[in-house]
Design a protein around this motif. Structure first.
Motif, PDB file in Angstrom:
ATOM      1  N   ILE A 249      -0.278 -48.656 -27.257  1.00 45.61           N
ATOM      2  CA  ILE A 249      -0.155 -48.788 -25.793  1.00 45.61           C
ATOM      3  C   ILE A 249       1.292 -48.557 -25.365  1.00 45.61           C
ATOM      4  N   GLN A 250       2.232 -49.131 -26.122  1.00 46.16           N
ATOM      5  CA  GLN A 250       3.640 -48.956 -25.789  1.00 46.16           C
ATOM      6  C   GLN A 250       4.059 -47.480 -25.894  1.00 46.16           C
ATOM      7  N   THR A 252       2.029 -44.878 -25.647  1.00 46.21           N
ATOM      8  CA  THR A 252       1.343 -44.129 -24.593  1.00 46.21           C
ATOM      9  C   THR A 252       2.064 -44.276 -23.256  1.00 46.21           C
ATOM     10  N   LYS A 253       2.495 -45.481 -22.960  1.00 47.05           N
ATOM     11  CA  LYS A 253       3.244 -45.702 -21.713  1.00 47.05           C
ATOM     12  C   LYS A 253       4.569 -44.937 -21.737  1.00 47.05           C
ATOM     13  N   ALA A 256       4.327 -41.286 -21.035  1.00 45.86           N
ATOM     14  CA  ALA A 256       4.080 -40.940 -19.633  1.00 45.86           C
ATOM     15  C   ALA A 256       5.379 -40.772 -18.846  1.00 45.86           C
ATOM     16  N   ASN A 288      -1.020 -37.245 -19.057  1.00 41.87           N
ATOM     17  CA  ASN A 288      -1.350 -38.507 -19.719  1.00 41.87           C
ATOM     18  C   ASN A 288      -2.301 -39.384 -18.901  1.00 41.87           C
ATOM     19  N   VAL A 292      -3.500 -44.524 -21.139  1.00 36.92           N
ATOM     20  CA  VAL A 292      -3.181 -45.947 -21.254  1.00 36.92           C
ATOM     21  C   VAL A 292      -4.464 -46.778 -21.200  1.00 36.92           C
ATOM     22  N   LYS A 293      -5.378 -46.396 -20.294  1.00 33.49           N
ATOM     23  CA  LYS A 293      -6.664 -47.104 -20.216  1.00 33.49           C
ATOM     24  C   LYS A 293      -7.438 -46.976 -21.525  1.00 33.49           C
ATOM     25  N   SER A 295      -6.131 -46.577 -24.525  1.00 32.14           N
ATOM     26  CA  SER A 295      -5.464 -47.415 -25.521  1.00 32.14           C
ATOM     27  C   SER A 295      -5.789 -48.888 -25.294  1.00 32.14           C
TER      28      SER A 295
END
Length: 394
Positions: A249-250, A252-253, A256, A288, A292-293, A295
């Motif tokens: 998640i980190q 992926t963020k 972005a 992207n 996030v969703k 992940s």
């Protein structure tokens, strides 16, 4: 303090188990080295760890060269463009990717340990069954020897005119059944030897033990369950996958965030030269979207799987422990009864003094032998359940 006491108990169980299972442990040690599945899995995770470290470097630089002729050449001239461009992610991405790669590498150790324990448990239970079959083989051979003597005695009496054909026929039928059991048991022994050889990577294993390793003291359910859960590689693997999902998640963020590019640009046209720095930035609008969703959804799935495993594993241990205590009681009852009744000796004496017929002898003896076989089977099941409870030590 609680952690120290658990660690001490684990250490005591390890030492006691190693001392009690020296012969069996030698085979398990060989299998852990020679098993082809473990070797394959080890190589697989080595490759995976290298792959996890791949992709956390800068992008390859781009070099472009353009040469364009103008028309008419006398007026327009020719144009030359040279660009050298280096693209890179937002600076924080690289640190987060490195953390993610490190966490992914850790899961390989837990996965490999879980596979190793499954294979060694299979090998251990095969060895336990082999011990059971060897013990049963001795009992069947004893019955065979005794029945062959009966048949010889009955045949001798019949030849002297002192016996009857019914006794001879009954002994022959008993001998046929015993020989059948002996052949089936011999076949099972050979198959188990082959199974151990297969698990040992095709290297021959000869295991002729007919005595189980000494049974170590099993702690209370609460203590044992806590030790098993603390050592459980599957639980650690699922926990690691949850950690990986959090790290993903980190990453992926961070992905972005804008990407940058920097470089050098040269342009030559109409006898004039232009050159200088080139700087660019991507605008994160669509690439992207929903990642996030995705992940977050994977993290929730991993948390559910972890909780599911905790519940399932707890009740599996509880079921095994209850089976262990019940088998222990049944085994004690068998031992007490079989050691006290001496049925075969009493039957031999009764037959010798003519108190029972041959048919009655074989019928009563079959009850005793069936109880003796059930005892051996219960003993084997008892060793099996202990092996499963102590699987975390493999």
């Amino acid at each position: 303090m609680k952690i120290n006491s658990i660690a001490l108990l684990v250490a005591c169980l390890w030492v006691a188990n190693a001392e009690a299972q020296s012969g069996l442990e030698t085979i398990l040690t060989d299998i852990s080295k020679n098993n082809k599945t473990l070797q394959s899995q080890s190589k697989y995770w080595e490759a995976q760890k290298l792959q996890f470290k791949t992709g956390n470097t800068l992008y390859d630089p781009t070099i472009s060269y353009d040469y364009m002729r103008g028309t008419p050449s006398a007026v327009a001239g020719n144009q030359t463009d040279i660009s050298v461009i280096q693209r890179f992610d937002f600076p924080t991405v690289y640190g987060k990717k490195k953390n993610l790669a490190n966490e992914k590498s850790k899961q390989g150790d837990f996965a490999l340990l879980a596979t190793k324990q499954d294979i060694l448990l299979e090998a251990k239970k095969s060895a336990i069954e082999l011990i059971y079959r060897n013990k049963l083989q001795e009992k069947i051979k004893e019955r065979k020897t005794k029945t062959e003597k009966f048949l010889s005695d009955f045949q001798t009496k019949l030849n002297r005119g002192e016996g009857n054909i019914l006794d001879v026929n009954k002994a022959k039928l008993q001998l046929i059944e015993i020989n059948k059991d002996l052949k089936l048991n011999t076949s099972s022994i050979n198959q188990l030897q082959q199974k151990l050889t297969e698990l040992n990577g095709g290297i021959d294993v000869i295991f002729n033990e007919s005595e189980y390793p000494e049974v170590i003291a099993i702690p209370s359910f609460e203590e044992l369950e806590e030790i098993i859960e603390a050592q459980d590689p599957t639980r650690k693997l699922l926990q690691q996958q949850t950690t990986i999902a959090q790290q993903q998640i980190q990453v992926t963020k961070a992905m972005a965030l804008p990407k940058f590019e920097a470089g050098y640009h040269y342009q030559g046209i109409l006898g004039q030269n232009f050159h200088g720095a080139r700087i660019g930035m991507s605008i994160p609008l669509w690439e992207n979207k929903n990642r996030v969703k995705q992940s977050m959804a994977e993290l929730e799935m991993n948390e559910v799987q972890l909780n599911e495993h905790k519940v399932e594993h707890y009740y599996n241990i509880k079921s095994l422990y209850e089976k262990y205590t019940n088998l222990q009681k049944t085994l004690d009852e068998y031992q007490t009864v079989l050691e006290s009744i001496n049925s075969i000796q009493l039957l031999d004496k009764a037959l010798r003094f003519g108190e029972i017929t041959t048919i009655q002898y074989f019928l009563e003896a079959s009850y005793y032998y069936q109880a003796s076989n059930n005892y051996l089977l219960t003993e084997k099941e008892y060793q099996d359940v202990i092996a499963e409870l102590l699987k975390y030590q493999l």
